[in-house]
Design a protein around this motif. Structure first.
Motif, PDB file in Angstrom:
ATOM      1  N   ARG A  26       0.840  -1.200   0.000  1.00 26.29           N
ATOM      2  CA  ARG A  26       0.000   0.000   0.000  1.00 26.29           C
ATOM      3  C   ARG A  26       0.874   1.247   0.000  1.00 26.29           C
ATOM      4  NH1 ARG A  26      -2.772   1.340   4.203  1.00 26.29           N
ATOM      5  NH2 ARG A  26      -1.535   0.262   5.760  1.00 26.29           N
ATOM      6  N   MET A  27       0.277   2.361  -0.369  1.00 26.68           N
ATOM      7  CA  MET A  27       0.947   3.643  -0.379  1.00 26.68           C
ATOM      8  C   MET A  27       0.051   4.665   0.300  1.00 26.68           C
ATOM      9  SD  MET A  27       1.260   6.778  -2.754  1.00 26.68           S
ATOM     10  CE  MET A  27      -0.446   6.639  -2.855  1.00 26.68           C
ATOM     11  N   TYR A  38       5.992  16.714   1.202  1.00 31.44           N
ATOM     12  CA  TYR A  38       4.997  15.653   1.336  1.00 31.44           C
ATOM     13  C   TYR A  38       5.615  14.460   2.044  1.00 31.44           C
ATOM     14  CZ  TYR A  38       2.317  18.310  -2.045  1.00 31.44           C
ATOM     15  OH  TYR A  38       1.625  19.295  -2.669  1.00 31.44           O
ATOM     16  N   SER A  39       4.785  13.728   2.759  1.00 32.77           N
ATOM     17  CA  SER A  39       5.211  12.481   3.387  1.00 32.77           C
ATOM     18  C   SER A  39       4.657  11.339   2.560  1.00 32.77           C
ATOM     19  CB  SER A  39       4.676  12.390   4.812  1.00 32.77           C
ATOM     20  OG  SER A  39       5.267  13.379   5.616  1.00 32.77           O
ATOM     21  N   LEU A  40       5.507  10.366   2.277  1.00 36.64           N
ATOM     22  CA  LEU A  40       5.118   9.193   1.504  1.00 36.64           C
ATOM     23  C   LEU A  40       5.502   7.960   2.294  1.00 36.64           C
ATOM     24  CD1 LEU A  40       4.232   7.782  -1.173  1.00 36.64           C
ATOM     25  CD2 LEU A  40       6.629   7.968  -1.883  1.00 36.64           C
ATOM     26  N   ASP A  41       4.533   7.105   2.566  1.00 32.59           N
ATOM     27  CA  ASP A  41       4.780   5.817   3.210  1.00 32.59           C
ATOM     28  C   ASP A  41       4.462   4.724   2.210  1.00 32.59           C
ATOM     29  OD1 ASP A  41       5.431   7.042   5.590  1.00 32.59           O
ATOM     30  OD2 ASP A  41       3.650   6.365   6.674  1.00 32.59           O
ATOM     31  N   ILE A  42       5.388   3.777   2.058  1.00 29.21           N
ATOM     32  CA  ILE A  42       5.153   2.572   1.286  1.00 29.21           C
ATOM     33  C   ILE A  42       5.108   1.437   2.301  1.00 29.21           C
ATOM     34  CG2 ILE A  42       6.016   1.031  -0.511  1.00 29.21           C
ATOM     35  CD1 ILE A  42       7.336   3.549  -1.760  1.00 29.21           C
ATOM     36  N   ILE A  43       3.985   0.750   2.351  1.00 27.60           N
ATOM     37  CA  ILE A  43       3.729  -0.240   3.390  1.00 27.60           C
ATOM     38  C   ILE A  43       3.626  -1.622   2.762  1.00 27.60           C
ATOM     39  CG2 ILE A  43       2.145  -0.949   5.235  1.00 27.60           C
ATOM     40  CD1 ILE A  43       1.413   2.381   4.311  1.00 27.60           C
ATOM     41  N   GLN A  44       4.462  -2.532   3.226  1.00 26.02           N
ATOM     42  CA  GLN A  44       4.406  -3.929   2.804  1.00 26.02           C
ATOM     43  C   GLN A  44       3.806  -4.728   3.952  1.00 26.02           C
ATOM     44  OE1 GLN A  44       8.219  -5.712   2.132  1.00 26.02           O
ATOM     45  NE2 GLN A  44       7.369  -7.747   1.867  1.00 26.02           N
ATOM     46  N   PHE A  55       2.545  -9.260   9.734  1.00 26.55           N
ATOM     47  CA  PHE A  55       3.831  -8.562   9.746  1.00 26.55           C
ATOM     48  C   PHE A  55       3.768  -7.441   8.729  1.00 26.55           C
ATOM     49  CE2 PHE A  55       8.266  -8.096  10.490  1.00 26.55           C
ATOM     50  CZ  PHE A  55       8.808  -7.666   9.280  1.00 26.55           C
ATOM     51  N   SER A  56       4.318  -6.299   9.086  1.00 31.25           N
ATOM     52  CA  SER A  56       4.350  -5.199   8.118  1.00 31.25           C
ATOM     53  C   SER A  56       5.658  -4.426   8.246  1.00 31.25           C
ATOM     54  CB  SER A  56       3.157  -4.264   8.298  1.00 31.25           C
ATOM     55  OG  SER A  56       3.205  -3.625   9.543  1.00 31.25           O
ATOM     56  N   SER A  57       6.065  -3.842   7.126  1.00 32.20           N
ATOM     57  CA  SER A  57       7.235  -2.961   7.071  1.00 32.20           C
ATOM     58  C   SER A  57       6.779  -1.654   6.450  1.00 32.20           C
ATOM     59  CB  SER A  57       8.342  -3.563   6.210  1.00 32.20           C
ATOM     60  OG  SER A  57       8.789  -4.778   6.755  1.00 32.20           O
ATOM     61  N   VAL A  58       7.242  -0.547   7.007  1.00 34.15           N
ATOM     62  CA  VAL A  58       6.870   0.770   6.500  1.00 34.15           C
ATOM     63  C   VAL A  58       8.143   1.510   6.105  1.00 34.15           C
ATOM     64  CG1 VAL A  58       5.744   2.967   7.004  1.00 34.15           C
ATOM     65  CG2 VAL A  58       4.854   0.850   8.015  1.00 34.15           C
ATOM     66  N   TYR A  59       8.148   2.007   4.889  1.00 34.93           N
ATOM     67  CA  TYR A  59       9.267   2.791   4.371  1.00 34.93           C
ATOM     68  C   TYR A  59       8.752   4.216   4.199  1.00 34.93           C
ATOM     69  CZ  TYR A  59      10.699  -1.955   3.480  1.00 34.93           C
ATOM     70  OH  TYR A  59      10.996  -3.286   3.632  1.00 34.93           O
ATOM     71  N   SER A  60       9.330   5.156   4.944  1.00 33.78           N
ATOM     72  CA  SER A  60       8.831   6.536   4.976  1.00 33.78           C
ATOM     73  C   SER A  60       9.806   7.471   4.289  1.00 33.78           C
ATOM     74  CB  SER A  60       8.628   6.990   6.420  1.00 33.78           C
ATOM     75  OG  SER A  60       7.688   6.169   7.063  1.00 33.78           O
ATOM     76  N   PHE A  61       9.249   8.377   3.481  1.00 35.42           N
ATOM     77  CA  PHE A  61      10.050   9.351   2.746  1.00 35.42           C
ATOM     78  C   PHE A  61       9.403  10.724   2.859  1.00 35.42           C
ATOM     79  CE2 PHE A  61      10.191   5.230   0.696  1.00 35.42           C
ATOM     80  CZ  PHE A  61      11.548   4.995   0.579  1.00 35.42           C
TER      81      PHE A  61
END
Length: 77
Positions: A26-27, A38-44, A55-61
């Motif tokens: 998800r994004m 802007y904040s962008l999260d890419i969520i696996q 289980f989830s991983s969040v990559y934040s930019f």
């Protein structure tokens, strides 16, 4: 989507990029309280056999609009 301050709630965008029985990507994007950022999260998310997240991983930019546009362009080349 996370709880956002009322002044930036209307800037939030959430979408599921890919989903199958084992995982979901998800994004989430929203405007920061810092103008022009802007904040962008890419969520696996890994899903169990019941389809629930185990289980989830969040990559934040933090990115400017131009950087987000460059990312989108690069992904669609």
């Amino acid at each position: 989507m996370r709880d956002l301050h009322s002044s930036i709630q209307n800037t939030a965008v959430e979408m599921t990029v890919k989903e199958n029985e084992a995982f979901r990507v998800r994004m989430e994007k929203w405007e920061s309280i810092i103008p022009g950022l802007y904040s962008l999260d890419i969520i696996q998310e890994c899903l169990d056999d019941k389809g629930e997240v185990n289980f989830s991983s969040v990559y934040s930019f933090n990115m400017t609009k131009e950087e987000l546009q460059a990312l989108a362009y690069g992904l669609t080349k």
